[in-house]
Design a protein around this motif. Structure first.
Motif: not given
Length: 280
Positions: A189-202
């Motif tokens: 999974y990848e977290l925060h992909t819809r939030n441009a203010q936070v880096p993606d977190e795999p």
């Protein structure tokens, strides 16, 4: 977890097509004592640090993973149900995206009502509401995805990267429960992909029996990696919504995706014809 492709192959497996160790066990004998799912969930959640878990859910942008959630007796019943329902699997293949099998809530209602009882557990829904901070409702009776079993029983069974896009007027939350894990499959999974203010977190987890993954499907990009030879993975998903309304044309799109990618046209559309009985 659904997307569409053009070339479709559907094939219903027979028990003989499944390795012998994976064939379904008999369902519990009539009159056998089953665990009370609501009481079991209430007892388990009372032990959890729900305040901290809620903070984790928020920090991870509507995502939570617990390796051990269900009581052992509840997990055992889910395993028995999953094995008993193997002959009911509808298999499908979407080139480049998905290969596997599934059993819809309609078949579960007929043959494994314990799962439906767990889905409607007030203790479970109440705890999930604590995690997401919203009022949750069960999905409409016509939704085959409300609760469903997903089977990875052949080499190469998988699902590619996707979001669980909701067509409901409100949000739809997915609760994924591990049932059988005899495979090398992983939930990536990848977290925060819809939030441009936070880096993606795999991240990557294995869905152990009785374990839990709870997330907002519109936010979590995820996939299931391919199964190897002679492996078996079964997961159970529950879908809860904040608003059960859906526009008619979106309902049609949702039904078509369910029919093509998961449960077959008979299971999805026969339910919509008055007086028709579903396949048992």
């Amino acid at each position: 977890m659904s997307e569409q492709a053009n070339d479709i192959t559907l094939d219903d497996p027979s028990p003989a097509s499944v390795p012998s160790r994976q064939r379904p066990a008999a369902e519990p004998a009539a009159g056998a004592m089953l665990p009370n799912p609501d009481a079991c969930v209430a007892e388990r959640t009372a032990r959890l640090d729900s305040k901290q878990l809620r903070a984790d859910f928020v920090r991870q942008d509507a995502f939570l993973h617990l390796e051990d959630f269900l009581a052992p007796e509840v997990t055992a019943q889910l395993v028995a149900s999953a094995r008993a329902l193997v002959p009911q699997i509808n298999r499908n293949y979407l080139p480049g995206h998905k290969q596997g099998g599934s059993v819809s809530r309609h078949t579960i209602d007929e043959l494994a009502p314990f799962i439906a009882e767990l889905y409607r557990s007030k203790a479970l829904i109440g705890w999930l509401e604590q995690m997401c901070g919203e009022k949750l409702l069960v999905s409409p009776d016509s939704d085959p995805h409300a609760y469903a079993l997903y089977y990875y029983t052949r080499q190469g069974d998988h699902i590619g990267w996707h979001y669980d896009t909701s067509y409901y007027d409100g949000r739809r939350y997915t609760l994924l429960l591990g049932v059988i894990e005899e495979s090398s499959c992983r939930l990536d999974y990848e977290l925060h992909t819809r939030n441009a203010q936070v880096p993606d977190e795999p991240g990557s987890v294995q869905t152990t029996p009785g374990g839990l993954v709870f997330f907002d499907g519109d936010k979590l990009r995820h996939r299931i990696t391919p199964a190897g030879a002679n492996e078996m993975r079964v997961s159970l998903t529950f879908e809860y919504v904040t608003d059960p309304g859906m526009r008619p044309w979106l309902r049609f799109i949702s039904n078509m995706k369910d029919a093509v990618a998961y449960f077959g046209f008979r299971q999805v559309f026969k339910r919509l014809v008055p007086g028709q009985k579903p396949r048992s």
